[in-house]
Design a protein around this motif. Structure first.
Motif, PDB file in Angstrom:
ATOM      1  N   MET A   1       0.780  -1.200  -0.187  1.00 50.92           N
ATOM      2  CA  MET A   1       0.102   0.015  -0.136  1.00 50.92           C
ATOM      3  C   MET A   1       0.833   1.282   0.040  1.00 50.92           C
ATOM      4  SD  MET A   1      -3.139  -1.004   2.549  1.00 50.92           S
ATOM      5  CE  MET A   1      -2.026  -0.553   3.984  1.00 50.92           C
ATOM      6  N   GLY A   2       0.607   2.001  -0.867  1.00 47.51           N
ATOM      7  CA  GLY A   2       1.101   3.521  -0.985  1.00 47.51           C
ATOM      8  C   GLY A   2       2.487   3.526  -1.659  1.00 47.51           C
ATOM      9  N   LYS A   3       2.858   2.316  -2.260  1.00 49.69           N
ATOM     10  CA  LYS A   3       3.989   2.067  -3.044  1.00 49.69           C
ATOM     11  C   LYS A   3       3.795   2.180  -4.568  1.00 49.69           C
ATOM     12  CE  LYS A   3       6.508  -0.447   0.291  1.00 49.69           C
ATOM     13  NZ  LYS A   3       7.139  -1.555   0.389  1.00 49.69           N
ATOM     14  N   THR A   4       4.804   2.701  -5.222  1.00 50.48           N
ATOM     15  CA  THR A   4       4.484   3.087  -6.715  1.00 50.48           C
ATOM     16  C   THR A   4       4.389   1.704  -7.177  1.00 50.48           C
ATOM     17  OG1 THR A   4       7.141   2.649  -7.300  1.00 50.48           O
ATOM     18  CG2 THR A   4       6.084   4.978  -6.746  1.00 50.48           C
ATOM     19  N   ASN A   5       4.161   1.493  -8.433  1.00 49.18           N
ATOM     20  CA  ASN A   5       3.844   0.022  -9.254  1.00 49.18           C
ATOM     21  C   ASN A   5       5.182  -0.490  -9.334  1.00 49.18           C
ATOM     22  OD1 ASN A   5       2.076  -1.717 -10.624  1.00 49.18           O
ATOM     23  ND2 ASN A   5       3.247  -1.316 -12.473  1.00 49.18           N
ATOM     24  N   ALA A   6       6.174   0.291  -9.620  1.00 49.86           N
ATOM     25  CA  ALA A   6       7.550  -0.424  -9.504  1.00 49.86           C
ATOM     26  C   ALA A   6       7.940  -0.853  -8.408  1.00 49.86           C
ATOM     27  CB  ALA A   6       8.722   0.632 -10.046  1.00 49.86           C
ATOM     28  N   GLU A   7       7.742  -0.239  -7.231  1.00 43.18           N
ATOM     29  CA  GLU A   7       8.119  -0.694  -5.861  1.00 43.18           C
ATOM     30  C   GLU A   7       7.163  -1.894  -5.396  1.00 43.18           C
ATOM     31  OE1 GLU A   7       9.483   3.652  -3.707  1.00 43.18           O
ATOM     32  OE2 GLU A   7       7.405   3.054  -3.986  1.00 43.18           O
ATOM     33  N   ALA A   8       5.916  -1.679  -6.057  1.00 36.64           N
ATOM     34  CA  ALA A   8       5.176  -2.948  -5.630  1.00 36.64           C
ATOM     35  C   ALA A   8       5.619  -4.164  -6.319  1.00 36.64           C
ATOM     36  CB  ALA A   8       3.790  -2.531  -5.889  1.00 36.64           C
ATOM     37  N   LEU A   9       5.899  -4.075  -7.407  1.00 36.60           N
ATOM     38  CA  LEU A   9       6.362  -5.169  -8.284  1.00 36.60           C
ATOM     39  C   LEU A   9       7.721  -5.838  -7.772  1.00 36.60           C
ATOM     40  CD1 LEU A   9       5.884  -4.331 -11.954  1.00 36.60           C
ATOM     41  CD2 LEU A   9       4.707  -6.113 -10.678  1.00 36.60           C
ATOM     42  N   LEU A  10       8.480  -4.930  -7.124  1.00 37.66           N
ATOM     43  CA  LEU A  10       9.674  -5.568  -6.716  1.00 37.66           C
ATOM     44  C   LEU A  10       9.193  -6.338  -5.113  1.00 37.66           C
ATOM     45  CD1 LEU A  10      12.128  -2.375  -6.883  1.00 37.66           C
ATOM     46  CD2 LEU A  10      12.321  -4.716  -8.019  1.00 37.66           C
ATOM     47  N   GLU A  11       8.316  -5.824  -4.653  1.00 34.79           N
ATOM     48  CA  GLU A  11       7.796  -6.425  -3.414  1.00 34.79           C
ATOM     49  C   GLU A  11       7.259  -8.085  -3.661  1.00 34.79           C
ATOM     50  OE1 GLU A  11       8.343  -5.882  -0.026  1.00 34.79           O
ATOM     51  OE2 GLU A  11       9.665  -4.183  -0.650  1.00 34.79           O
ATOM     52  N   LYS A  12       6.456  -7.835  -5.006  1.00 36.18           N
ATOM     53  CA  LYS A  12       5.705  -9.065  -5.363  1.00 36.18           C
ATOM     54  C   LYS A  12       6.751 -10.272  -5.574  1.00 36.18           C
ATOM     55  CE  LYS A  12       1.752  -6.855  -6.905  1.00 36.18           C
ATOM     56  NZ  LYS A  12       1.006  -6.219  -7.982  1.00 36.18           N
ATOM     57  N   GLU A  13       7.819  -9.701  -6.244  1.00 31.64           N
ATOM     58  CA  GLU A  13       8.850 -10.648  -6.649  1.00 31.64           C
ATOM     59  C   GLU A  13       9.489 -11.279  -5.542  1.00 31.64           C
ATOM     60  OE1 GLU A  13      12.015  -8.504  -8.977  1.00 31.64           O
ATOM     61  OE2 GLU A  13      10.326  -8.458 -10.718  1.00 31.64           O
ATOM     62  N   LYS A  14       9.554 -10.727  -4.089  1.00 31.56           N
ATOM     63  CA  LYS A  14      10.237 -11.231  -3.209  1.00 31.56           C
ATOM     64  C   LYS A  14       9.217 -12.111  -2.165  1.00 31.56           C
ATOM     65  CE  LYS A  14      11.750  -7.049  -1.793  1.00 31.56           C
ATOM     66  NZ  LYS A  14      12.283  -6.098  -0.934  1.00 31.56           N
ATOM     67  N   CYS A  15       8.090 -12.108  -2.462  1.00 25.57           N
ATOM     68  CA  CYS A  15       7.007 -12.816  -1.811  1.00 25.57           C
ATOM     69  C   CYS A  15       7.041 -14.316  -2.197  1.00 25.57           C
ATOM     70  CB  CYS A  15       5.710 -12.108  -1.707  1.00 25.57           C
ATOM     71  SG  CYS A  15       4.627 -12.299  -3.165  1.00 25.57           S
TER      72      CYS A  15
END
Length: 159
Positions: free
Chosen positions: A27-41
Motif C-alpha cells: 500500500m502506498g508504493k509505486t507500481n515499480a516498488e510494488a512489483l519488487l515486493e511481489k517478486e520477493k514474496c
C-alpha cells in the motif's frame, strides 16, 4: 483491502507454524516498488472480503501480476467470477477462511503445485489483444444483439 483483518490472521498462523511468515505491505508504493515486493514474496494476498460482502469480488490486476511472477495468489472471488473462470489458478478465500487456507497451503505443497501448474497459460487469456477482442464482442452485442461465440471464447456463455 482487508489488511486490518489479514495481519492478525498472519499472527495467528505464525503461532501455529515453525517457519514464520513475514508480511510486506505494498500500500502506498509505486507500481515499480510494488512489483519488487511481489517478486520477493512466496504468497501474495490480494483484496479479501468477508463472506457477507463477497458479491462483486473478482481478480484484479495485482493478482494477474503476482501469478505472472509465479506466486501463490489468494483473493476473494465470488461465484459470478468463478462461473467465468472456474479454472483460475488463484486460491479463493474470504477473511473468515484465510487462516485455514494458509495453513493448508503451508502443510500441503501438492495442492499448490496442482493449482499453479497452468497459471501461465491461464494468464494468456488476459493478453491485451484478446481483451480488446472481447470488448469489441461486447460492444457488438450491445449495439446489434448479435453475439460472436466460438470454441475459444467462453465469454458469452451466460447469454
Amino acid at each position: 483491502k482487508g489488511t486490518h483483518y489479514i495481519l492478525p490472521i498472519i499472527e495467528r498462523v505464525n503461532n501455529r507454524v515453525q517457519k514464520k511468515i513475514t508480511t510486506n505491505l505494498i500500500m502506498g508504493k509505486t507500481n515499480a516498488e510494488a512489483l519488487l515486493e511481489k517478486e520477493k514474496c512466496d504468497i501474495y494476498i490480494d483484496c479479501l472480503s468477508t463472506a457477507q460482502d463477497i458479491g462483486g469480488a473478482g481478480v484484479a490486476q495485482n493478482s494477474h501480476e503476482s501469478l505472472a511472477l509465479g506466486k501463490i495468489t489468494i483473493c476473494s472471488m465470488d461465484n459470478f467470477y468463478l462461473s467465468f473462470y472456474p479454472d483460475a489458478p488463484i486460491f479463493s478465500s474470504t477473511i473468515e477462511d484465510l487462516e485455514d487456507l494458509i495453513l493448508n497451503i503451508l502443510n500441503n505443497p501438492g495442492i499448490v503445485k496442482e493449482k499453479m501448474k497452468n497459471s501461465k497459460s491461464w494468464l494468456m487469456q488476459f493478453s491485451p489483444n484478446l481483451m480488446m477482442k472481447r470488448y469489441l464482442q461486447i460492444y457488438q452485442y450491445i449495439i446489434t444483439g448479435d453475439q460472436v461465440v466460438n470454441s475459444f471464447d467462453r465469454f458469452f456463455k451466460i447469454f
